[in-house]
Write a protein that holds these residues in place. Structure first.
Motif, short mmCIF file in Angstrom:
data_model
loop_
_atom_site.label_atom_id
_atom_site.label_comp_id
_atom_site.label_asym_id
_atom_site.label_seq_id
_atom_site.Cartn_x
_atom_site.Cartn_y
_atom_site.Cartn_z
N LEU A 1 1.59 -4.83 -1.91
CA LEU A 1 3.01 -4.52 -1.98
C LEU A 1 3.86 -5.78 -1.86
N LYS A 2 3.43 -6.71 -1.00
CA LYS A 2 4.16 -7.96 -0.82
C LYS A 2 4.10 -8.83 -2.07
N GLU A 3 2.95 -8.80 -2.73
CA GLU A 3 2.74 -9.70 -3.87
C GLU A 3 3.13 -9.09 -5.21
N ALA A 4 3.43 -7.79 -5.22
CA ALA A 4 3.77 -7.13 -6.48
C ALA A 4 4.94 -7.83 -7.16
N GLY A 5 4.75 -8.12 -8.42
CA GLY A 5 5.81 -8.76 -9.19
C GLY A 5 5.76 -10.27 -9.19
N ARG A 6 4.94 -10.85 -8.32
CA ARG A 6 4.83 -12.31 -8.29
C ARG A 6 3.86 -12.78 -9.36
N VAL A 7 4.13 -13.93 -9.92
CA VAL A 7 3.23 -14.51 -10.92
C VAL A 7 2.14 -15.27 -10.19
N ARG A 8 0.89 -14.92 -10.50
CA ARG A 8 -0.24 -15.59 -9.85
C ARG A 8 -1.16 -16.17 -10.91
N SER A 9 -1.42 -17.44 -10.82
CA SER A 9 -2.27 -18.10 -11.82
C SER A 9 -3.72 -18.13 -11.38
N ARG A 10 -3.98 -17.91 -10.07
CA ARG A 10 -5.36 -17.96 -9.60
C ARG A 10 -6.05 -16.63 -9.83
N LYS A 11 -7.39 -16.65 -9.77
CA LYS A 11 -8.16 -15.39 -9.87
C LYS A 11 -7.78 -14.51 -8.69
N SER A 12 -7.56 -13.27 -8.96
CA SER A 12 -6.99 -12.38 -7.95
C SER A 12 -7.81 -12.34 -6.67
N ARG A 13 -7.10 -12.42 -5.57
CA ARG A 13 -7.69 -12.28 -4.25
C ARG A 13 -8.39 -10.94 -4.11
N SER A 14 -7.82 -9.92 -4.72
CA SER A 14 -8.34 -8.59 -4.48
C SER A 14 -9.71 -8.35 -5.10
N LEU A 15 -10.12 -9.15 -6.07
CA LEU A 15 -11.46 -8.98 -6.62
C LEU A 15 -12.51 -9.23 -5.54
N GLU A 16 -12.19 -10.06 -4.58
CA GLU A 16 -13.14 -10.33 -3.50
C GLU A 16 -12.95 -9.35 -2.35
N TRP B 1 -0.03 -4.27 -11.07
CA TRP B 1 0.11 -4.13 -9.62
C TRP B 1 0.54 -2.73 -9.20
N ASN B 2 1.38 -2.08 -10.00
CA ASN B 2 1.77 -0.72 -9.65
C ASN B 2 0.58 0.22 -9.65
N ASP B 3 -0.28 0.06 -10.67
CA ASP B 3 -1.50 0.88 -10.72
C ASP B 3 -2.42 0.56 -9.55
N ALA B 4 -2.50 -0.73 -9.21
CA ALA B 4 -3.35 -1.15 -8.09
C ALA B 4 -2.86 -0.53 -6.79
N ILE B 5 -1.54 -0.58 -6.56
CA ILE B 5 -0.96 -0.04 -5.34
C ILE B 5 -1.15 1.47 -5.28
N GLU B 6 -0.88 2.14 -6.39
CA GLU B 6 -1.02 3.59 -6.43
C GLU B 6 -2.46 4.01 -6.16
N THR B 7 -3.41 3.31 -6.77
CA THR B 7 -4.82 3.64 -6.57
C THR B 7 -5.25 3.40 -5.13
N LEU B 8 -4.82 2.27 -4.58
CA LEU B 8 -5.23 1.93 -3.22
C LEU B 8 -4.60 2.87 -2.21
N GLU B 9 -3.34 3.24 -2.42
CA GLU B 9 -2.69 4.17 -1.50
C GLU B 9 -3.35 5.55 -1.56
N PHE B 10 -3.75 5.97 -2.75
CA PHE B 10 -4.48 7.22 -2.89
C PHE B 10 -5.80 7.14 -2.12
N LEU B 11 -6.49 6.01 -2.25
CA LEU B 11 -7.75 5.79 -1.55
C LEU B 11 -7.54 5.83 -0.04
N VAL B 12 -6.50 5.17 0.43
CA VAL B 12 -6.20 5.15 1.87
C VAL B 12 -5.94 6.57 2.38
N GLY B 13 -5.21 7.35 1.60
CA GLY B 13 -4.93 8.72 2.00
C GLY B 13 -6.19 9.54 2.18
#
Length: 284
Positions: free
Chosen positions: A251-266, A215-227
């Protein structure tokens, strides 16, 4: 429109002359049919375009006469495929590309050309929903790019990105991450970080990082993209706003355990249809 009328007249004149001098079934005649098909396709006269495509294909099916290289026939088939693809006749386009590839394979020194054809076949297979075939086409293309010293080219980077998308569809997320990372490295070097192709890879990486719990890599990449999007499009652009919301969700979901396929893939993946194997594909 006058320019097109002049072009049609010129091609028709050339067609008449070639039929007289070389015969109606000569590949040179077919090449003019292809040019006419391209022209009519550009101006939206698809019935005429298809008719010229059919005439060219009929000639290309014949054994080439003496003095005509196989590469000339193969190139004509590939050009026909591009016309059919633009008209969304994807199965026909894929069939013509396969025929062109087969002809090129009979000649030495065609690895780069064959790689490009297989990359396009992968893109078409992806659009048709044949993800395993798509993956294999892309994998073959990458192997050929590497064999002919073109593994760091922009086309190879784009192919790696599309192969990564096929991996996502096949649930091979870890492999997709590796492919996206390699594509990012190449496209940053070839195009820079602000190019649309590179931005698409950033979006894909953010989604796959999220899917595997990075998630940290995901957030960093997405924030770079937004910039970058903000700099290019402005803060009020809908694309920028959408990606800001996605970043906030991560950012809200970072650190939470998720068993479902990630929302962000869609929601994050840049589903570029451009332009990936056989049913024997195995997840790595």
């Amino acid at each position: 429109m006058a320019r097109y009328d002049e072009a049609v007249f010129s091609y028709q004149k050339a067609l008449t002359e070639l039929k007289t001098s070389k015969g109606e079934n000569h590949p040179a005649v077919a090449s003019v049919y292809v040019r006419l098909a391209e022209l009519y396709n550009k101006i939206g006269k698809f019935k005429e375009s298809k008719s010229y495509c059919a005439n060219a294909h009929r000639i290309y099916k014949n054994p080439p006469p003496a003095g005509v290289y196989l590469e000339e026939i193969a190139s004509g088939l590939v050009n026909l495929a591009a016309i059919y693809e633009s008209m969304q006749e994807l199965e026909q386009a894929l069939d013509l590309l396969q025929k062109g590839l087969s002809l090129y394979s009979k000649r030495k020194g065609q690895q780069s050309t064959m790689a490009g054809i297989e990359a396009q076949m992968g893109a078409i297979a992806y659009m048709l929903g044949n993800y395993s075939h798509s993956y294999n086409y892309f994998k073959n293309a990458i192997t050929k790019f590497q064999a002919c010293g073109e593994k760091k080219t922009a086309l190879c980077g784009i192919t790696l990105n599309q192969m990564g998308l096929a991996c996502v569809q096949l649930c091979a997320i870890a492999e997709a991450v590796e492919l996206f990372e390699e594509a990012r490295s190449i496209l940053e070097q070839e195009f820079g970080p602000c190019h649309p192709e590179t931005l698409g890879v950033y979006s894909n990486l953010a989604g796959t990082y999220d899917a595997i719990g990075r998630w940290n890599d995901a957030i960093e990449t997405l924030e770079f993209l937004v910039g970058i999007r903000e700099e290019k499009l402005g803060t009020a652009d809908p694309i920028v706003d959408d990606e800001k919301q996605r970043s906030a969700e991560l950012l809200k979901e970072a650190g939470r355990v998720r068993s479902r396929k990630s929302r962000s893939l869609e929601t994050l993946l840049d589903k570029n249809p451009q332009t990936i194997i056989s049913d024997s594909y195995e997840l790595i």
